[in-house]
Motif scaffolding. Structure first.
Motif, PDB file in Angstrom:
ATOM      1  N   GLY A  73       0.610  -1.304   0.144  1.00 38.45           N
ATOM      2  CA  GLY A  73       0.089  -0.199  -0.137  1.00 38.45           C
ATOM      3  C   GLY A  73       0.840   1.217   0.050  1.00 38.45           C
ATOM      4  N   SER A  74       0.427   2.338  -0.210  1.00 35.59           N
ATOM      5  CA  SER A  74       0.962   3.746  -0.078  1.00 35.59           C
ATOM      6  C   SER A  74       1.644   3.778   1.248  1.00 35.59           C
ATOM      7  CB  SER A  74      -0.127   5.005  -0.215  1.00 35.59           C
ATOM      8  OG  SER A  74      -0.705   4.840  -1.527  1.00 35.59           O
ATOM      9  N   ASP A 109     -10.131  14.040  -6.860  1.00 38.15           N
ATOM     10  CA  ASP A 109     -10.811  12.612  -6.318  1.00 38.15           C
ATOM     11  C   ASP A 109      -9.830  11.512  -5.925  1.00 38.15           C
ATOM     12  OD1 ASP A 109     -12.287  10.392  -5.701  1.00 38.15           O
ATOM     13  OD2 ASP A 109     -13.702  10.846  -7.588  1.00 38.15           O
ATOM     14  N   PRO A 110      -9.316  11.417  -4.975  1.00 35.40           N
ATOM     15  CA  PRO A 110      -8.249  10.318  -4.541  1.00 35.40           C
ATOM     16  C   PRO A 110      -8.829   9.005  -4.867  1.00 35.40           C
ATOM     17  CG  PRO A 110      -8.645  11.801  -2.766  1.00 35.40           C
ATOM     18  CD  PRO A 110      -9.393  12.265  -3.737  1.00 35.40           C
ATOM     19  N   LEU A 136       0.496   2.757  12.988  1.00 36.62           N
ATOM     20  CA  LEU A 136       1.231   3.794  13.603  1.00 36.62           C
ATOM     21  C   LEU A 136       2.316   4.150  12.857  1.00 36.62           C
ATOM     22  CD1 LEU A 136       1.565   5.681  16.140  1.00 36.62           C
ATOM     23  CD2 LEU A 136       3.039   3.926  16.907  1.00 36.62           C
ATOM     24  N   THR A 137       3.024   3.250  12.101  1.00 32.98           N
ATOM     25  CA  THR A 137       4.036   3.488  11.264  1.00 32.98           C
ATOM     26  C   THR A 137       3.597   4.172   9.917  1.00 32.98           C
ATOM     27  OG1 THR A 137       5.475   1.517  11.947  1.00 32.98           O
ATOM     28  CG2 THR A 137       5.849   2.466   9.821  1.00 32.98           C
ATOM     29  N   LEU A 138       2.546   3.895   9.446  1.00 36.50           N
ATOM     30  CA  LEU A 138       1.692   4.338   8.332  1.00 36.50           C
ATOM     31  C   LEU A 138       1.580   5.772   8.331  1.00 36.50           C
ATOM     32  CD1 LEU A 138       0.599   4.458   5.169  1.00 36.50           C
ATOM     33  CD2 LEU A 138      -1.314   3.284   6.233  1.00 36.50           C
ATOM     34  N   LEU A 194      -8.183   7.859   2.303  1.00 38.75           N
ATOM     35  CA  LEU A 194      -8.089   6.950   1.568  1.00 38.75           C
ATOM     36  C   LEU A 194      -7.104   6.190   1.974  1.00 38.75           C
ATOM     37  CD1 LEU A 194      -9.257   5.660  -0.806  1.00 38.75           C
ATOM     38  CD2 LEU A 194      -7.675   6.783  -2.570  1.00 38.75           C
ATOM     39  N   ILE A 195      -5.848   6.358   1.916  1.00 32.56           N
ATOM     40  CA  ILE A 195      -4.916   5.458   2.334  1.00 32.56           C
ATOM     41  C   ILE A 195      -5.103   4.645   3.484  1.00 32.56           C
ATOM     42  CG2 ILE A 195      -2.248   5.220   3.035  1.00 32.56           C
ATOM     43  CD1 ILE A 195      -1.793   7.694   0.733  1.00 32.56           C
ATOM     44  N   LEU A 196      -5.465   5.362   4.372  1.00 33.55           N
ATOM     45  CA  LEU A 196      -5.854   4.690   5.915  1.00 33.55           C
ATOM     46  C   LEU A 196      -6.894   3.621   5.643  1.00 33.55           C
ATOM     47  CD1 LEU A 196      -5.459   7.795   8.287  1.00 33.55           C
ATOM     48  CD2 LEU A 196      -3.787   5.829   7.826  1.00 33.55           C
ATOM     49  N   ARG A 197      -7.859   3.920   4.833  1.00 26.46           N
ATOM     50  CA  ARG A 197      -9.144   2.885   4.506  1.00 26.46           C
ATOM     51  C   ARG A 197      -8.422   1.637   3.945  1.00 26.46           C
ATOM     52  NH1 ARG A 197     -11.854   7.595   2.992  1.00 26.46           N
ATOM     53  NH2 ARG A 197     -11.754   7.186   1.022  1.00 26.46           N
ATOM     54  N   GLN A 198      -7.664   1.890   2.764  1.00 24.58           N
ATOM     55  CA  GLN A 198      -6.921   1.106   1.881  1.00 24.58           C
ATOM     56  C   GLN A 198      -6.253   0.042   2.911  1.00 24.58           C
ATOM     57  OE1 GLN A 198      -5.321   3.155  -1.160  1.00 24.58           O
ATOM     58  NE2 GLN A 198      -6.885   2.715  -2.374  1.00 24.58           N
ATOM     59  N   HIS A 199      -5.681   0.765   3.854  1.00 29.08           N
ATOM     60  CA  HIS A 199      -4.477  -0.022   4.776  1.00 29.08           C
ATOM     61  C   HIS A 199      -5.332  -1.084   5.557  1.00 29.08           C
ATOM     62  CE1 HIS A 199      -1.103  -1.002   7.391  1.00 29.08           C
ATOM     63  NE2 HIS A 199      -1.933  -0.769   8.480  1.00 29.08           N
ATOM     64  N   ALA A 200      -6.607  -0.519   6.100  1.00 34.52           N
ATOM     65  CA  ALA A 200      -7.265  -1.181   7.127  1.00 34.52           C
ATOM     66  C   ALA A 200      -8.020  -2.439   6.347  1.00 34.52           C
ATOM     67  CB  ALA A 200      -8.391  -0.434   7.780  1.00 34.52           C
TER      68      ALA A 200
END
Length: 172
Positions: free
Chosen positions: A11-12, A60-61, A114-116, A136-142
């Motif tokens: 992921g990002s 629009d990410p 936390l690292t992300l 968006l990145i946090l949603r994708q990570h989850a």
């Protein structure tokens, strides 16, 4: 491009670009997929998004992320060249399912939340530096969205030298 071709996904914010740079520093052939192979297109067909559509969705990410793909013909051409012992393709794409079977190994960089967040906090003027991109990145990570499920996980929370040592060890 090589006798052995390795895809390094994640992921990002997981460190794909940093890994590619460190591999290059050590003398390995690494392709920065997000810089060299990526464009905005349809993940199913590969058709490029028109300039008008790209302009309409530039803020629009979710759209940008969904249409971040690699040029499949170029990936396959690079893989077909057997003049280099090993090539590392580093980056993420939403159409990896169209070429993932061509790689000798697929590694996925993994980090904790936390690292992300810490890594995203340090970004300026790059993907993930804007609040909507970060969300968006946090949603994708989850959800682990768009991450190959059958790949070998790599703990990318460690110092970069250790992560690259681990990658090289796993690749023989």
């Amino acid at each position: 491009m090589a006798i052995r071709n390795i895809l390094i996904e994640g992921g990002s914010g997981t460190g794909k670009t940093t890994i590619a740079t460190e591999l290059e520093r050590r003398g390995y052939h690494a392709i920065h997929g997000d810089r060299v192979l990526a464009y905005q297109g349809d993940p199913q067909t590969g058709e490029r998004i028109s300039a008008a559509v790209a302009l309409r969705h530039r803020h629009d990410p979710d759209f940008i992320s969904r249409h971040h793909i690699w040029d499949v013909a170029r990936v396959e051409a690079l893989i077909a060249d057997r003049t280099i012992p090993i090539t590392f393709f580093c980056g993420g794409s939403r159409n990896f399912f169209r070429f993932i079977h061509r790689f000798d190994a697929v590694l996925v960089l993994e980090i904790d939340l936390l690292t992300l967040k810490r890594r995203l906090d340090s970004r300026q003027d790059e993907w993930g530096s804007k609040p909507a991109e970060r969300a968006l990145i946090l949603r994708q990570h989850a959800s682990r969205a768009d991450i190959p499920s059958n790949a070998t996980p790599i703990d990318a929370t460690r110092p970069i030298a250790d992560v690259v040592d681990d990658i090289l060890l796993r690749c023989g």
